[in-house]
Enzyme design. Structure first.
Site, PDB file in Angstrom:
ATOM      1  N   LYS A   1       0.843  -1.202   0.000  1.00  0.00           N
ATOM      2  CA  LYS A   1       0.000   0.000   0.000  1.00  0.00           C
ATOM      3  C   LYS A   1       0.878   1.253   0.000  1.00  0.00           C
ATOM      4  CE  LYS A   1      -3.498   2.359   2.726  1.00  0.00           C
ATOM      5  NZ  LYS A   1      -4.367   2.342   3.892  1.00  0.00           N
TER       6      LYS A   1
ATOM      7  N   GLU B   1      10.326  -4.868   4.601  1.00  0.00           N
ATOM      8  CA  GLU B   1      10.363  -6.276   4.192  1.00  0.00           C
ATOM      9  C   GLU B   1      10.071  -6.406   2.689  1.00  0.00           C
ATOM     10  OE1 GLU B   1       8.763  -5.023   6.739  1.00  0.00           O
ATOM     11  OE2 GLU B   1       8.887  -6.316   8.509  1.00  0.00           O
TER      12      GLU B   1
ATOM     13  N   HIS C   1      -6.459 -32.978  17.419  1.00  0.00           N
ATOM     14  CA  HIS C   1      -5.367 -33.808  17.932  1.00  0.00           C
ATOM     15  C   HIS C   1      -4.232 -32.953  18.469  1.00  0.00           C
ATOM     16  CE1 HIS C   1      -7.082 -37.624  16.576  1.00  0.00           C
ATOM     17  NE2 HIS C   1      -7.624 -36.883  15.621  1.00  0.00           N
TER      18      HIS C   1
ATOM     19  N   GLY D   1      -4.900  -1.732   5.027  1.00  0.00           N
ATOM     20  CA  GLY D   1      -4.125  -2.884   4.558  1.00  0.00           C
ATOM     21  C   GLY D   1      -4.826  -4.205   4.815  1.00  0.00           C
ATOM     22  N   ARG D   2      -5.367  -4.365   6.022  1.00  0.00           N
ATOM     23  CA  ARG D   2      -5.979  -5.660   6.371  1.00  0.00           C
ATOM     24  C   ARG D   2      -7.374  -5.814   5.794  1.00  0.00           C
ATOM     25  NH1 ARG D   2      -4.874  -2.270  10.357  1.00  0.00           N
ATOM     26  NH2 ARG D   2      -6.511  -1.457  11.714  1.00  0.00           N
TER      27      ARG D   2
ATOM     28  N   GLU E   1      -5.004  -6.466  14.761  1.00  0.00           N
ATOM     29  CA  GLU E   1      -4.464  -5.153  14.389  1.00  0.00           C
ATOM     30  C   GLU E   1      -5.587  -4.118  14.476  1.00  0.00           C
ATOM     31  OE1 GLU E   1      -0.891  -4.624  11.539  1.00  0.00           O
ATOM     32  OE2 GLU E   1      -2.591  -4.026  10.320  1.00  0.00           O
TER      33      GLU E   1
ATOM     34  N   LYS F   1       9.225  -1.059  14.345  1.00  0.00           N
ATOM     35  CA  LYS F   1       9.821  -0.777  13.026  1.00  0.00           C
ATOM     36  C   LYS F   1      10.918   0.276  13.169  1.00  0.00           C
ATOM     37  CE  LYS F   1       5.596  -1.139  10.224  1.00  0.00           C
ATOM     38  NZ  LYS F   1       4.729  -0.385   9.328  1.00  0.00           N
TER      39      LYS F   1
HETATM   40  O1  F6P Z   1       2.961  -3.099   9.813  1.00  0.00           O
HETATM   41  C1  F6P Z   1       1.615  -3.007   9.659  1.00  0.00           C
HETATM   42  C2  F6P Z   1       1.188  -2.688   8.261  1.00  0.00           C
HETATM   43  O2  F6P Z   1       1.108  -1.334   8.097  1.00  0.00           O
HETATM   44  C3  F6P Z   1      -0.127  -3.375   7.968  1.00  0.00           C
HETATM   45  O3  F6P Z   1      -1.218  -2.687   8.426  1.00  0.00           O
HETATM   46  C4  F6P Z   1      -0.054  -3.534   6.492  1.00  0.00           C
HETATM   47  O4  F6P Z   1      -0.979  -4.466   6.040  1.00  0.00           O
HETATM   48  C5  F6P Z   1       1.382  -3.975   6.336  1.00  0.00           C
HETATM   49  O5  F6P Z   1       2.082  -3.198   7.277  1.00  0.00           O
HETATM   50  C6  F6P Z   1       1.967  -3.830   4.974  1.00  0.00           C
HETATM   51  O6  F6P Z   1       1.947  -2.507   4.538  1.00  0.00           O
HETATM   52  P1  F6P Z   1       2.141  -2.111   3.035  1.00  0.00           P
HETATM   53  O7  F6P Z   1       1.032  -2.728   2.246  1.00  0.00           O
HETATM   54  O8  F6P Z   1       2.106  -0.623   3.009  1.00  0.00           O
HETATM   55  O9  F6P Z   1       3.474  -2.639   2.580  1.00  0.00           O
END
Ligand code: F6P
Length: 556
Positions: free
Chosen positions: A207, A213, A396, A279-280, A365, A520
């Site tokens: 987003k 990452e 199980h 995002g979620r 979240e 972060k």
């Molecule tokens: O670290 C949380 C977050 O902001 C989430 O809410 C989001 O889904 C994720 O990081 C990834 O963010 P992006 O889509 O901006 O890479």
């Protein structure tokens, strides 16, 4: 926005009284009311939802509905659906529901109709998906795409993976998808090692397009692509050839199209969305592009249609019939009045094996917060832990604790009437064996087994207590005809609105996520201290210094 403290409402006082007077006894509740199962069962689009094995009676349900009214759930829902900026800490509208409204609908927000843009992007995604699926989109050497690798994390990963896994029977026979999310280099290492770069397409989904990452993994994937294409003699080792390879093998999904261009991806190969999609809550936006490529545009449209059907239900059904609202209110009942700290979601559908992981971000979240939308502290417990595994595997592993442990763990059981693999084991229909387990577990949890029943089986007296099941462990059973794209969309929308309902009762902004920021920032500060910067190391606390010193002593 005025926040109503739920604990000051009349309904809360009523619920407190009802809880004090309530001795859970589901055996008696069912025995005394032959209509209980029917009276507590609801439908929502294709979902058949049996609430009867919850620890409620008519008075409790009425008081929960009254609570919804007193905290203004209807106004908050309508504010969300109409695009008001209910995400107050980020000053944003919350409009994931617009993503699944049909073409031709209009939704004017701040003077602009957002629907034409939504469908413009959707059409672009559909055209792209068609090209990849039809083999028209080819790699640098002219070969059709066989593997789509989605690079993203959090909402840009969990939703797409979960839905891809859930809809495996709908995936194009030539195309497989993989998902790289973790910055742990073993993730990309494992996912890329056996791929052919000539037939691999990367979707970088972020987003913000700033996430450490995702950008690290995207750069590593780009390096891998160049290196492998050059090694295979597919491209020359020139700047021009590298650019050409990115154009054919990388597309992006983001709200930040300028940053996509900085990465080297042509904005023509980028699919946008908007800051009003959290995002979620984004798997139904361009973030779902990987899913659309996998299952095709018709199935993706059905998927969106499933969401929309549940949105309509949430928007219009009276609370007493409104499944997401009722399930959210029941969660409040358990968290605040029974002090339930967690909630298990147990799909009796192997294809939903990532559903709990997906729900963890959606629910925790969203509602894992101690401060309300108006900045004041919350006044009661919030944000239970969501967890789960597919049945029967969970049986199980951890069901022991749900059946006989000391904590109350409400559970949602999910199953489909039909399987993608109808199979017999001798005379036994294997899907029916799975369903037998589903039905048996909710029955055992509700009704348990008394000491007398254990004794009647001839169990030695000293073992009786160990074999007693108290029962009265609450469950909701959710069934649907089959795990179709529409049903998967329905399940997601159901839990989105459950989460929203709980957030409204607690006065939370369920759409921000400030709690992920500190870690972060610290990671960026600590990174130099790990390898060589001794001055940065000195600034760390003693525990962190010790851990880094251990790492330095052990690294090879
Ligand atoms: O670290 C949380 C977050 O902001 C989430 O809410 C989001 O889904 C994720 O990081 C990834 O963010 P992006 O889509 O901006 O890479």
């Amino acid at each position: 926005m005025t926040i109503v403290d739920p604990t000051t409402t009349t309904a809360w006082a009523t619920l407190t009284g009802l809880k004090t007077a309530y001795t859970p006894d589901l055996r008696a509740a069912f025995a005394g009311d032959p209509e209980r199962a029917a009276r507590f069962t609801r439908t929502c689009a294709d979902l058949y939802v049996d609430l009867s094995k919850n620890l409620v009676d008519d008075h409790i349900l009425e008081a929960l509905v009254a609570l919804a009214d007193e905290v203004g759930l209807g106004d908050r829902r309508d504010a969300m659906l109409s695009g008001e900026r209910i995400n107050v800490t980020e000053n944003r509208s919350v409009l994931h529901t617009a993503l699944r409204r049909p073409a031709g609908d209009s939704l004017v927000v701040d003077g602009t109709d957002v629907m034409p843009e939504v469908h413009e992007v959707l059409d672009k995604i559909y055209a792209f998906a068609d090209k990849v699926r039809d083999g028209e989109w080819v790699g640098v050497t002219g070969k059709p795409i066989e593997t789509v690798v989605n690079i993203g994390i959090g909402g840009s990963d969990l939703g797409p993976v979960m839905v891809y896994e859930a809809l495996k029977p709908y995936v194009h026979e030539r195309i497989q998808c993989r998902f790289i999310s973790n910055i742990d280099p073993t993730d990309s290492g494992e996912k890329l090692s056996d791929l052919d770069p000539e037939t691999t397409l990367f979707i970088v989904a972020s987003k913000t397009f700033t996430t450490l990452e995702t950008l690290t993994n995207a750069r590593m994937a780009r390096d891998w692509l160049w290196r492998r294409l050059i090694e295979q003699g597919a491209i020359e080792d020139t700047e021009e050839a590298r650019k050409g390879a990115v154009a054919k093998h990388f597309v992006a999904v983001s709200t930040a199209l300028d940053k996509v261009a900085d990465f080297g991806i042509d904005p023509a190969n980028a699919f946008g969305f908007w800051d009003w999609v959290g995002g979620r809550y984004s798997v139904d936006s361009a973030v779902g592009t990987v899913v659309c490529v996998a299952i095709g545009k018709e199935n993706f449209a059905d998927f969106l249609g499933g969401f929309h059907a549940v949105d309509e239900h949430f928007a219009t059904a009276p609370w007493a019939q409104n499944v997401p609202a009722l399930m959210g209110l029941l969660n409040v009942w358990y968290v605040n009045f029974f002090k339930a700290a967690s909630h298990a979601v147990l799909p009796y559908a192997q294809y939903l094996h990532r559903f709990a992981a997906y729900l963890q971000q959606l629910t925790m979240e969203s509602n894992g917060k101690g401060v309300r939308a108006d900045g004041e502290p919350v006044t009661t417990e919030t944000g239970e832990v969501f967890w789960g595994e597919p049945g029967t595997n969970g049986q199980h592993a951890f069901y022991q604790l749900i059946h006989q442990g000391t904590q109350l763990i409400p559970c949602d059981f999910i199953a489909m009437a039909n399987t993608a693999y109808p199979t017999k084991d001798g005379d036994a229909d294997v899907h029916e064996l799975l369903l037998a387990n589903f039905f048996a577990q909710t029955k055992a949890l509700a009704f348990g087994k008394t000491a007398d029943e254990v004794r009647a089986e001839g169990v030695a007296e000293e073992l009786v207590s160990a074999k007693v099941f108290e029962g009265n462990r609450p469950t909701t059973s959710i069934m649907a005809p089959a795990l179709t794209p529409s049903v998967v969309g329905q399940l997601i929308a159901l839990y989105e609105h459950i989460t929203f309902t709980q957030g409204v009762v607690w006065g939370i902004d369920s759409f921000d996520q400030w709690g992920v920021e500190l870690g972060k920032q610290l990671a960026m500060q600590i990174a130099p201290a790990i390898s060589k910067d001794d001055a940065a190391l000195e600034q760390q606390d003693a525990s962190t210094r010790g851990l880094i010193a251990y790492y330095r002593s052990q690294r090879s």
